[in-house]
Motif scaffolding. Structure first.
Motif, PDB file in Angstrom:
ATOM      1  N   ALA A 144       0.825  -1.212   0.000  1.00  0.00           N
ATOM      2  CA  ALA A 144       0.000   0.000   0.000  1.00  0.00           C
ATOM      3  C   ALA A 144       0.863   1.267   0.000  1.00  0.00           C
ATOM      4  N   ARG A 145       1.811   1.300  -0.929  1.00  0.00           N
ATOM      5  CA  ARG A 145       2.702   2.451  -1.092  1.00  0.00           C
ATOM      6  C   ARG A 145       2.356   3.194  -2.369  1.00  0.00           C
ATOM      7  N   PHE A 146       2.568   4.506  -2.351  1.00  0.00           N
ATOM      8  CA  PHE A 146       2.480   5.268  -3.588  1.00  0.00           C
ATOM      9  C   PHE A 146       3.644   4.801  -4.453  1.00  0.00           C
ATOM     10  N   ALA A 174       5.405  14.373  -4.055  1.00  0.00           N
ATOM     11  CA  ALA A 174       6.209  14.156  -2.850  1.00  0.00           C
ATOM     12  C   ALA A 174       5.822  12.881  -2.101  1.00  0.00           C
ATOM     13  N   TRP A 175       4.671  12.304  -2.419  1.00  0.00           N
ATOM     14  CA  TRP A 175       4.238  11.083  -1.746  1.00  0.00           C
ATOM     15  C   TRP A 175       4.813   9.822  -2.387  1.00  0.00           C
ATOM     16  N   VAL A 206       1.809   8.685   4.950  1.00  0.00           N
ATOM     17  CA  VAL A 206       1.186   9.962   4.564  1.00  0.00           C
ATOM     18  C   VAL A 206       0.118  10.341   5.579  1.00  0.00           C
ATOM     19  N   GLN A 207      -0.645   9.344   6.039  1.00  0.00           N
ATOM     20  CA  GLN A 207      -1.676   9.612   7.058  1.00  0.00           C
ATOM     21  C   GLN A 207      -1.045  10.160   8.334  1.00  0.00           C
ATOM     22  N   ALA A 208       0.091   9.626   8.726  1.00  0.00           N
ATOM     23  CA  ALA A 208       0.758  10.077   9.952  1.00  0.00           C
ATOM     24  C   ALA A 208       1.389  11.458   9.782  1.00  0.00           C
ATOM     25  N   GLN A 209       1.970  11.734   8.603  1.00  0.00           N
ATOM     26  CA  GLN A 209       2.701  12.979   8.377  1.00  0.00           C
ATOM     27  C   GLN A 209       1.815  14.126   7.902  1.00  0.00           C
ATOM     28  N   GLN A 251      -6.600  13.440   3.368  1.00  0.00           N
ATOM     29  CA  GLN A 251      -8.069  13.540   3.337  1.00  0.00           C
ATOM     30  C   GLN A 251      -8.538  14.455   2.212  1.00  0.00           C
ATOM     31  N   ALA A 252      -7.818  15.540   2.002  1.00  0.00           N
ATOM     32  CA  ALA A 252      -8.168  16.457   0.894  1.00  0.00           C
ATOM     33  C   ALA A 252      -8.043  15.739  -0.437  1.00  0.00           C
ATOM     34  N   TRP A 253      -6.977  14.974  -0.623  1.00  0.00           N
ATOM     35  CA  TRP A 253      -6.765  14.248  -1.887  1.00  0.00           C
ATOM     36  C   TRP A 253      -7.859  13.201  -2.104  1.00  0.00           C
TER      37      TRP A 253
END
Length: 187
Positions: free
Chosen positions: A20-22, A81-82, A90-93, A99-101
């Motif tokens: 589950a990585r970009f 950048a992700w 990403v959720q942690a940072q 959420q916007a994305w």
């Protein structure tokens, strides 16, 4: 008017997908060949093969043809950048940004591409493909398949995250005046 028959196939599984990585420009997972080869038999002779520029799409497309043509319009959605980060990282940072994305198709990751931009890019590509009659196979990415499906069905952008695309998923389309989704029965 000669019809365009277009089959889109999602590339085979990668380690990034599994974790589950970009994505980055990673190769396919080691166990991808058996699944992909079984799909290759479903593509008829005379089919021209296109693929996105990334390694994973080129490796998957090579199973269907040694003469794959790279199409930039089939590239994966740019995650800026992700790239290489997991969803959890990403959720942690950047929880608000994530959420916007997920909620706003116009919002893009820092240095990346929005869902709206991706859908616009794929819609232009479909317009071009409509002028190219014959049989085509395009190996691309889950997000590109989602964008194509929204375009063909004229669905709202807010539907984008309601579609799941598994590795080696197949989407059949035809065009003779307008794009149509083709469902068929496999035995």
């Amino acid at each position: 008017m000669q019809a365009t028959r277009l089959t889109l196939i999602c590339h085979a599984r990668t380690v990034a997908q599994k974790l589950a990585r970009f994505p980055v420009d990673e190769p396919l997972e080691l166990d991808w060949q058996a699944q992909a080869l079984s799909r290759a038999a479903e593509i008829g002779p005379g089919t021209r093969v296109l693929c996105g520029p990334e390694l994973r799409t080129r490796q998957s497309a090579a199973l269907f043809s040694a003469d794959c043509v790279v199409e930039q319009a089939l590239r994966d959605c740019a995650c800026g950048a992700w790239q290489g980060l997991s969803i959890d990282e990403v959720q942690a940072q950047q929880p608000e940004a994530l959420q916007a994305w997920l909620a706003d198709p116009q919002w893009a990751p820092p240095g990346g591409e929005s869902v709206a931009q991706l859908c616009q890019r794929t819609a232009h590509w479909l317009e071009d493909m409509a002028q190219r009659p014959g049989r085509w196979l395009a190996v691309t990415h889950p997000l590109v398949l989602r964008a194509v499906l929204l375009t063909v069905l004229q669905a709202p952008l807010c539907s984008f995250n309601l579609i799941d695309v598994e590795p080696l998923s197949r989407l059949d389309l035809s065009h003779a005046g307008r794009w149509r989704l083709r469902l068929d029965r496999r035995s």
